[in-house]
Design an enzyme around this catalytic site. Structure first.
Site, PDB file in Angstrom:
ATOM      1  N   GLU D 200       0.823  -1.273   0.119  1.00  0.00           N
ATOM      2  CA  GLU D 200      -0.119   0.041  -0.088  1.00  0.00           C
ATOM      3  C   GLU D 200       0.964   1.145  -0.002  1.00  0.00           C
ATOM      4  O   GLU D 200       2.054   1.013   0.300  1.00  0.00           O
ATOM      5  CB  GLU D 200      -1.078  -0.269   1.122  1.00  0.00           C
ATOM      6  CG  GLU D 200      -0.389  -0.081   2.571  1.00  0.00           C
ATOM      7  CD  GLU D 200      -1.218   0.012   3.828  1.00  0.00           C
ATOM      8  OE1 GLU D 200      -2.286  -0.792   3.596  1.00  0.00           O
ATOM      9  OE2 GLU D 200      -0.666   0.501   4.701  1.00  0.00           O
ATOM     10  N   LEU D 203       2.873   6.251   4.009  1.00  0.00           N
ATOM     11  CA  LEU D 203       2.274   7.503   4.307  1.00  0.00           C
ATOM     12  C   LEU D 203       3.420   8.046   5.254  1.00  0.00           C
ATOM     13  O   LEU D 203       3.939   7.323   6.156  1.00  0.00           O
ATOM     14  CB  LEU D 203       1.111   7.538   5.030  1.00  0.00           C
ATOM     15  CG  LEU D 203       0.049   7.124   4.342  1.00  0.00           C
ATOM     16  CD1 LEU D 203      -1.369   6.768   4.948  1.00  0.00           C
ATOM     17  CD2 LEU D 203      -0.381   8.113   3.122  1.00  0.00           C
ATOM     18  N   ASN D 289      -8.482  -4.190  16.007  1.00  0.00           N
ATOM     19  CA  ASN D 289      -8.227  -4.958  17.150  1.00  0.00           C
ATOM     20  C   ASN D 289      -9.562  -5.640  17.828  1.00  0.00           C
ATOM     21  O   ASN D 289     -10.141  -4.885  18.399  1.00  0.00           O
ATOM     22  CB  ASN D 289      -7.430  -4.558  18.251  1.00  0.00           C
ATOM     23  CG  ASN D 289      -5.707  -4.134  17.455  1.00  0.00           C
ATOM     24  OD1 ASN D 289      -5.378  -4.960  16.772  1.00  0.00           O
ATOM     25  ND2 ASN D 289      -5.491  -2.961  18.140  1.00  0.00           N
ATOM     26  N   ARG D 291     -10.435  -6.970  20.439  1.00  0.00           N
ATOM     27  CA  ARG D 291     -10.098  -7.515  21.851  1.00  0.00           C
ATOM     28  C   ARG D 291     -10.035  -5.933  22.655  1.00  0.00           C
ATOM     29  O   ARG D 291     -10.128  -4.764  22.005  1.00  0.00           O
ATOM     30  CB  ARG D 291      -8.785  -7.969  22.198  1.00  0.00           C
ATOM     31  CG  ARG D 291      -7.798  -7.328  21.448  1.00  0.00           C
ATOM     32  CD  ARG D 291      -6.249  -7.793  22.021  1.00  0.00           C
ATOM     33  NE  ARG D 291      -5.236  -7.175  21.020  1.00  0.00           N
ATOM     34  CZ  ARG D 291      -4.616  -5.942  21.223  1.00  0.00           C
ATOM     35  NH1 ARG D 291      -4.983  -5.270  22.129  1.00  0.00           N
ATOM     36  NH2 ARG D 291      -3.762  -5.553  20.288  1.00  0.00           N
TER      37      ARG D 291
END
Lengths: 462, 174, 174, 462
Positions: D200, D203, D289, D291
């Protein structure tokens, strides 16, 4: 903002003020007695100066030593904390005379509210309900009887300069007045150097509810959610919560408005607390404390305010950051962890703290000057730590309190920790709204599940 | 989890002389000896005191418990007062420290422009004024509490002093 | 905290006088003495406090600083696991503990209705199956790691066992 | 509500869950390795069971041991904390198969979001902006070059199963692609057993901003004030704050709406965090995430919510107590106190904690499993304590953080405490909005005023 503040106190409240100073960029000066050379307030302040021997009369109550220390270190203000010189009008006056800002109201306000009779008059003048009773001091047993005839028995005889239950007598009929007047007056004279007493209607089944106020020198005032301090032992508060559980909205509002009105009438500034008794649906003014209270953190928790920072702001001539009636968010409870053994008549405990691990996690605040190895000395009061819990609802706060007390590891001394756990298991307390006689005659024992386990940690192989 | 402390070793046959051991332990603790061993026929009991590291020096007047259970090693806190306390220890060199009974400003002379009360090398008598400590405009004359020779003046003129701070070192008369 | 209420050796018979050890440990902790040793006939009990400034015995590979600075007295926390650890120490009485390598349910027999693998008094060989510990429907046969006599079975049939929990006491062959 | 919860973790997060259980009246079962026999999570839980040896592969990662322990003790749910098995879809699946409630989302959701390529696709499908790049895994260097031609260089090659910076390569031009592809793929294969990578746009000058979400099984969702976690060292977060300082309102709102949209699209339930990079005024999805995060307490502070209690409520089939966009009150910062010496390349420290006295006072929370005498072992991660401060404004929170760090007494091990004090003195950090390269090449040293003094307390004669 102030530049340098001398903290004329010790223990947890000295730490509290030092912390606020540091957060505001104010230098702090700790004063300490020779018995407190290893204490955290000395170690955490920017500067520290020894002002006298262990006994408070030579150190923390020694006005010349404290003023001299402030002048030596160039402090521009003195924060008195609570106790010691916090409500000593003469000390405040001397500070004013020495061009040192006293962090509190004017000395005249302290003097006015320090005398129970004049405080009662001031409250009445501000439209605050006072207990039916004498207008001023009763100069004879006959005067007490006159009050009794007017407001009815039982009657409470109280020392004008009183506090802590000294010089106080309950009188159930006119026949008891002579003896009670004599002994109360004698006791008041011995305890406060002022034997004058007054009489008021004795209320039973009462709750102790108080309103924290703040005011700045521009006349801006703030009244905070009320605190319930009914769990007491011999007039010593043990546990405080805010808001007061189950209080009718009208009483709540009434007390806050009364407190604000008194503050405005007095032209008060700084932090203060207006104390009420609440009995039979009515509330009556008891007294006003012209200082920070031990239990101020419960208000800080529910109102999201830093009361000590506000005090320092006011003393700096800056405005309050809050005003009006500040709303409560959630429910907070403070537990006073004292070096007293609740299983043996609250026998004071002294000596070294062996193991110390305060609780953590969400909604838990601990204000304490303890550390492992710190020696609790017999010279000062028995407060070791304040545990404050905060949650969205009272029931959740109670459970959080039990959880935190249970994991509060403190060995070497017996403390009121197990008593608090027992209080939290008491059905009347859980329901809320207990009276000030709650602890009397109650068998409250409890150990919690974690306390012994965590005590064992302190003894496990290091 | 706690074992309740109940003795429950009944069915063991010949019981151990635990009361004897208890008495020996008490004896050891009270006596301060290092080790006790008893042997009688088949029976042998040994009780030893805990080895301490170096004795902990407690500068404070607070009583140290007979059996300190938490031992933290002695580390010098690098702060002036502590160092001073050590510096003035009367121990080795036999010097006596005259300390300030009040918080205030130290002056060596009775008034500005006048000569100092004492100089290093002077002999002073007990009761003789050594300096002034001013607190809240009050001039406190500080007397020597021993007779002897002024060996050192520990504070500069017009310096601030704490309660109990050493001001002078005096070598007492023999 | 509760140790799960696991049976921890009531069927011990005359194996180890743990209650006496417990009392000695309490005595040591309460008194602050350094060491207690009791010997009677074949039996000898030694309880020592941690030596100050002596190197800490670290079971982990973690480096211990040369000068441990905080000394808490070594007191045996009266918890099952600790006492068990002592009980199975191959020290004085020469017993060996066979421990569970997994968490699970302890079964003395290969299947319900069948006789147990071993009984107290049996002689077993190293490698011989002593029991099953079931975890997630998996039957783990637990072999003896020594040859000798089964002196004690420490867990009741179908009881839960932790990792590393002693299951059998074996007196190894001479 | 659940009856008994097994906590499949250790350290501070195990304590956090045990505390929440106790406050909710749920019994807790701690599991521990032989190296953790003296740890607080074992001591504070209602029950505890040893599940294996010190090395996590035999204990905290040992699925049969944990499931077996849960069955033995009759736990009806397992809370995985963070790390270890918290994002192990197979573990969640086994829990489901064993009729033990896994406190977290469905195993398929974990699996979907655990693969970076499928997570990216799911985000794009929910209308969440993703960094321009490959649609799926790049199966050859040529595919990477095709992506490069489309979105431009520099390009980032990332492991599909990745995390923690492993299997990651920055490529500045097409000429570097072959070598970078080969090495990233090899590293990913070694680290995750899955060599697939994707590419990708790389940045620069980016901030790491994330949004905490909650959802229950009835489809009620809540999105919380964003957290800024840009202060990192080698992709490890060190300090987190909420709200993100100086973020444009549009970006703030955009992220929260994107996170909520993703949660709804996924039919997610439980707690989760949607992570974004913010760069040049735009934000892009990085990962989710599935969790609880280490840094969840900063959200608890600003949103007055108990995220672990909410997780347990959701797992019980009860509804969330909050919903929609929850507003922030004040500013909170979390400091991770790790057993690493920031002056010597963050060398991990192990051994006994000698003296331990965490800070107290207003607006301070400490989550830690430490106590004096506790031995930090080399087997587990280096997080010793989390200090969370909360105040009305960011500036006040910074000062409170400095105050609390300064009085955090912890001796025996070197920690990141002085690094945090130095960060708080850094002008760029104080201004707010630093990029993730903030710590690179910066000489950050600082001791604070109180640290050495309080360390000395631990060594003074007791």
């Amino acid at each position: 903002m102030l530049n340098k503040v001398l903290v004329a106190n010790r223990g947890e409240i000295a730490l509290r003020v030092i912390r606020a100073c540091r957060e505001l960029g104010i230098r702090s000066v700790a004063v300490y007695s020779t018995a407190d050379a290893d204490s955290l307030h000395r170690l955490l302040a920017d500067e520290a100066i020894c002002i006298g021997p262990a006994h408070p009369s030579g150190s923390y109550l020694n006005i010349p030593a404290i003023i001299s220390a402030a002048e030596l270190r160039g402090a521009d203000a003195i924060h008195p904390g609570y106790g010691f010189l916090a409500e000593n009008a003469r000390f405040a006056e001397i500070c004013e005379a020495c061009n040192i800002k006293f962090v509190g109201p004017r000395s005249e306000t302290i003097a006015l509210m320090g005398d129970k009779v004049s405080a009662r008059r001031a409250a009445a003048a501000a439209g605050v309900p006072v207990t039916p009773g004498s207008d001023g001091p009763c100069r004879s047993a006959a005067e007490v009887k006159r009050v009794g005839a007017e407001v009815g028995y039982p009657l409470l005889i109280k020392a004008s300069a009183g506090g802590g239950g000294k010089g106080m007598r309950v009188v159930h009929s006119e026949g008891e007045v002579d003896a009670a007047y004599a002994s109360a007056s004698r006791e008041a004279g011995a305890a406060f150097g002022d034997g004058s007493v007054y009489a008021e209607r004795y209320l039973e089944k009462l709750r102790h509810v108080e309103v924290q106020v703040l005011a700045d020198e521009r006349g801006v005032t703030a009244a905070f959610p009320e605190r319930d301090c009914s769990v007491q032992r011999r007039y010593q508060k043990l546990l405080e919560e805010s808001p007061a559980p189950g209080l009718p909205e009208g009483a709540r509002e009434g007390m806050k408005k009364a407190a604000a009105s008194l503050v405005e009438t007095l032209g008060y500034w700084g932090a203060g607390t207006v104390e009420f008794v609440y009995s039979g649906g009515e509330f009556y003014f008891i007294e006003m404390n012209t200082r920070l209270q031990v239990e101020h953190p419960v208000t800080e928790a529910v109102a999201s305010v830093d009361l000590v920072a506000e005090q320092l702001r006011v003393a700096s001539g800056e405005g309050l950051s809050v005003k009006g009636e500040v709303p409560a968010r959630g429910h907070a409870i403070e537990f006073r962890i004292n070096a007293e053994d609740p299983r043996r008549g609250f026998l004071p405990q002294t000596g070294p703290v062996e193991f110390y691990n305060p609780p953590g996690g969400p909604g838990v605040r601990v204000d304490s000057h303890l550390y492992a190895g710190y020696k609790v000395s017999p010279y000062y009061d028995s407060l070791l730590a304040k545990l404050i819990v905060h949650a969205e609802m009272r029931e959740a706060a109670l459970r959080r309190g039990a959880r935190a007390l249970d994991e509060f590891a403190l060995t070497g001394l017996d403390t009121t920790l197990p008593l608090h756990l027992a209080i939290l298991e008491d059905e009347d307390f859980r329901r809320g709204g207990v009276f000030t006689d709650f602890l009397e005659g109650r068998e409250l024992t409890g150990d919690g599940a974690g306390l012994p386990r965590l005590a064992a940690v302190g003894r496990s192989p290091a | 989890m706690n074992n309740g402390g109940e003795p429950k070793g009944e069915a063991r046959g010949k019981a151990l002389p635990l009361d004897d051991v208890g008495r020996l332990v008490e004896l050891l603790a009270e006596s301060g000896v290092g080790e006790i061993r008893v042997r009688q026929g088949e029976l042998e009991i040994t009780v030893k005191a805990k080895l301490e590291a170096a004795p902990v020096v407690a500068p404070s007047p607070v009583a140290v418990p007979a059996e300190p259970r938490v031992h933290l090693p002695e580390v010098v806190v690098p702060e002036a007062s502590v160092l001073e306390t050590q510096a003035e220890a009367p121990s080795t060199n036999g010097l006596h420290a005259v300390r300030s009974p009040v918080v205030g400003t130290f002056y060596r002379a009775p008034a500005p422009g006048e000569g100092p009360y004492v100089e290093v090398g002077d002999t002073v008598r007990a009761g003789q004024t050594l300096c002034i400590v001013e607190a809240m405009k009050l001039m406190n004359e500080i007397p020597s509490d021993v007779s002897g020779e002024v060996v050192e003046i520990l504070v500069q003129n017009s310096g601030g002093v704490e309660y109990d701070q050493p001001l002078f070192h005096i070598r007492p008369e023999a």
